[in-house]
Design a protein around this motif. Structure first.
Motif, short mmCIF file in Angstrom:
data_model
loop_
_atom_site.label_atom_id
_atom_site.label_comp_id
_atom_site.label_asym_id
_atom_site.label_seq_id
_atom_site.Cartn_x
_atom_site.Cartn_y
_atom_site.Cartn_z
N ASN A 15 0.83 -1.21 0.00
CA ASN A 15 0.00 0.00 0.00
C ASN A 15 0.86 1.26 0.00
O ASN A 15 0.53 2.23 -0.66
CB ASN A 15 -0.95 0.01 1.20
N GLU A 53 0.77 3.96 -2.95
CA GLU A 53 0.50 5.37 -2.64
C GLU A 53 1.64 6.27 -3.11
O GLU A 53 1.40 7.33 -3.68
CB GLU A 53 0.27 5.55 -1.14
N LEU A 113 1.44 6.54 -6.92
CA LEU A 113 0.35 7.42 -7.33
C LEU A 113 0.69 8.88 -7.07
O LEU A 113 0.45 9.76 -7.90
CB LEU A 113 -0.94 7.05 -6.61
N ILE A 166 -6.07 11.24 -2.61
CA ILE A 166 -5.93 9.95 -3.29
C ILE A 166 -6.98 9.04 -2.67
O ILE A 166 -7.00 8.83 -1.46
CB ILE A 166 -4.53 9.35 -3.10
N GLN A 175 -9.25 5.25 -3.05
CA GLN A 175 -9.32 3.93 -3.65
C GLN A 175 -10.77 3.53 -3.82
O GLN A 175 -11.59 3.74 -2.93
CB GLN A 175 -8.58 2.93 -2.77
N ASP A 176 -11.09 2.91 -4.96
CA ASP A 176 -12.44 2.42 -5.22
C ASP A 176 -12.66 1.15 -4.39
O ASP A 176 -11.88 0.20 -4.48
CB ASP A 176 -12.60 2.12 -6.71
N LYS A 187 -8.32 0.30 -8.58
CA LYS A 187 -8.70 1.56 -9.21
C LYS A 187 -8.60 2.69 -8.18
O LYS A 187 -9.08 2.56 -7.06
CB LYS A 187 -10.13 1.44 -9.73
N TYR A 188 -7.99 3.79 -8.58
CA TYR A 188 -7.79 4.94 -7.70
C TYR A 188 -8.23 6.22 -8.41
O TYR A 188 -8.20 6.30 -9.64
CB TYR A 188 -6.31 5.08 -7.32
#
Length: 162
Positions: free
Chosen positions: A57, A61, A64, A114, A116-117, A123-124
Motif C-alpha cells: 500500500n 500510494e 500514485l 488519493i 481507492q475504489d 482503481k484509484y
C-alpha cells in the motif's frame, strides 16, 4: 418476621438504587474502561492483518503521488510525458493521452486527495489542483494499477473538474 422481610426489601432497593447511580456515573466518564479495552483489541487485530499488505500500500500510494505530482508539474508537455512514462506499463503508454496536442507550456500543481475504489481495489482517483497560464483548475485522474509487487499504472484518464 415481617419486619425482617421489610428491612431486607428496603436494603435491597437501596443497594439497587446505589448500583444504578454508580453505573450511570461510570457511563459518563471520558476514559471508559470498556471502550478502551475494545479499541485496543481492534487495533491489535488490524495491526496483524494489515502488516502483510502495508508495504504494498505504501508503494502504491508513493507511485500514485509521484505520478500525480509529475503530471501536474512540468515546463513543457514532452517533459511531463517523459516523467510519467516510468510509472506506466507499455499498454498504458500506447493507449494513453500522453501524445495529446495541447497548448500548455508550463504547469504547477499538487495532489490533494488519493482515493481507492472499494468495489475495484486496483482503481484509484487522484484529485489535484493545477495552475496553467495563470488559471487554476481542479483535475481528476482516474488510475488503474497492476497487482504486481512493483505497481505500475495500467490505464488512466484525466479530466478537469467543472
Amino acid at each position: 418476621m415481617k419486619k425482617r422481610h421489610i428491612f431486607f426489601w428496603i436494603v435491597g432497593i437501596i443497594l439497587f438504587i446505589i448500583c444504578v447511580f454508580y453505573l450511570l456515573r461510570l457511563s459518563q466518564r471520558d476514559d471508559d474502561f470498556f471502550l478502551a479495552e475494545t479499541s485496543e483489541t481492534i487495533s491489535e487485530t488490524t495491526e496483524t492483518t494489515s502488516n502483510r499488505s502495508n508495504d504494498q500500500n505504501v508503494s502504491i500510494e508513493s507511485t500514485l503521488k509521484a505520478f500525480g505530482e509529475n503530471w501536474l508539474n512540468f515546463s513543457d508537455i514532452s517533459e511531463r510525458n517523459e516523467q510519467v512514462e516510468e510509472y506506466m506499463t507499455e499498454d498504458a503508454i500506447n493507449n494513453s493521452q500522453l501524445d495529446s496536442d495541447t497548448t500548455e507550456d508550463e504547469s504547477t500543481g499538487n495532489i490533494k486527495t488519493i482515493a481507492q475504489d472499494i468495489d475495484h481495489p486496483q482503481k484509484y482517483i487522484l484529485v489535484g489542483e493545477e495552475t496553467t497560464q495563470g488559471e487554476t483548475k481542479e483535475i481528476i485522474l482516474e488510475i488503474d494499477i497492476t497487482g504486481d509487487p512493483s505497481p505500475k499504472i495500467s490505464h488512466f484518464e484525466f479530466s478537469h473538474k467543472e
